[in-house]
Design a protein around this motif. Sequence first.
Motif: not given
Length: 404
Positions: A39-46, A185-189, A207-209, A227-231
């Motif tokens: 599969g295709r994997v994305l890692v999001v790191e703030r 990617i350098s971003n935030e959920v 965060a970038s939309g 915080r992540t779980a609460a979303m």
Amino acid sequence: MKGQLATPHHSTYDVIIIGGAIMGSSAAWFLTQMPDFDGRVLVVERDPSYENSSTAHTNSCMRQQFSAELNVKISQFAADFVKNLPEHIGDARVPEQTIQNYGYMYLADTEAFAQTLRENQSVQLAAGAETQLMTPDQIAQNYPFYNVDDLVLGSINLKDEGYWDGGTVFDWWRRSAQDHGVEYISNEVVAITKNAAGTRVESITLASGEVVSCGQVVNASGPRANRTAAMAGLDIPVEPRKRFTWIFSAEQPLDRDLPLTIDPSGVHFRQDGPKTYLAGCPADPDPAVDFDDFHMDHSRWESHVWPIIATRIPQFEAIKVVTEWAGHYAFNTFDQNAVLGPHTEVENFIFLNGFSGHGLQQSPAMGRATAEWLTYGEYRALDLSPFNYARIPNNTPIIEKAVI
């Protein structure tokens, strides 16, 4: 190392991992090693600098001395992985790694704690560790710098127990994962959207939309786990707890390696370099702190840590702090053990959280287990189902007596 973009290449991924530090990168790399996962994997790191991550602030130690057999086995896999890193990664550029086996020295000053050490040793030996119990006289003979006047018993293991280079393992997991197609990617959920029934995560919002669809999502966000779980409308009993570390030099260095000594007071200290030492302890009191609170309590050294070190090792009466820092434990308030696997109601929300200071040494086994679950829906190499999230609503904690 490939640079990190801010936006994903695709609008949908089979697995999205929230958090790219050592746990997220371990899971990502092990996914690339699963023969049945394509599969295709994305890692999001703030924060791709990882400056304030628990991974960056770790003391990078490994031990076999746990009271739960499963925790011993988890560390044994880590030891094998580290000592055979080039073979495991499959890249000739990977440097050989070792474990500096000065061991952990648990010191008991009460008969009750001495009995706990005896019980723990029985579990450890049965699991294949080489833990030795030592009387105060034996401690004094082998480590004459200790003050043993108040001690009842000691416990030490000199095989696969001590310091290792966690930063190198982390770096090569990221490199190799990206080489195998994992996208960082350098971003935030900032939001997580579920289906109408509330049983599955359908997408995350950055965060970038961008809104990115996913098959499964992994919460690997360290102290920010809740915080992540609460979303996703979920709750996990994990919070950031502050831990202090000091590197110091001694006017009279010891003539042999200093084991990672767990004093009965709770302060711990060990060899750090040829002429330097490391000490650590929690705050007192020890509440949850803000995610961005890394303020040092300088009085903690003067009033608490230094006096304890100088009492236990009189040769360290004259010592000097070289550097210091505060980091965060991802502290599981339920039972101080890992929380793994799917949520009981949101079936594709996978936890990889709550390591309470054991995360670095547990990252190989935990990343592998998470990759197995994502691929097969079960653990295969080592059954880590006792750590599944379901134990929290079922109120069945894992008892681990050897928590530092």
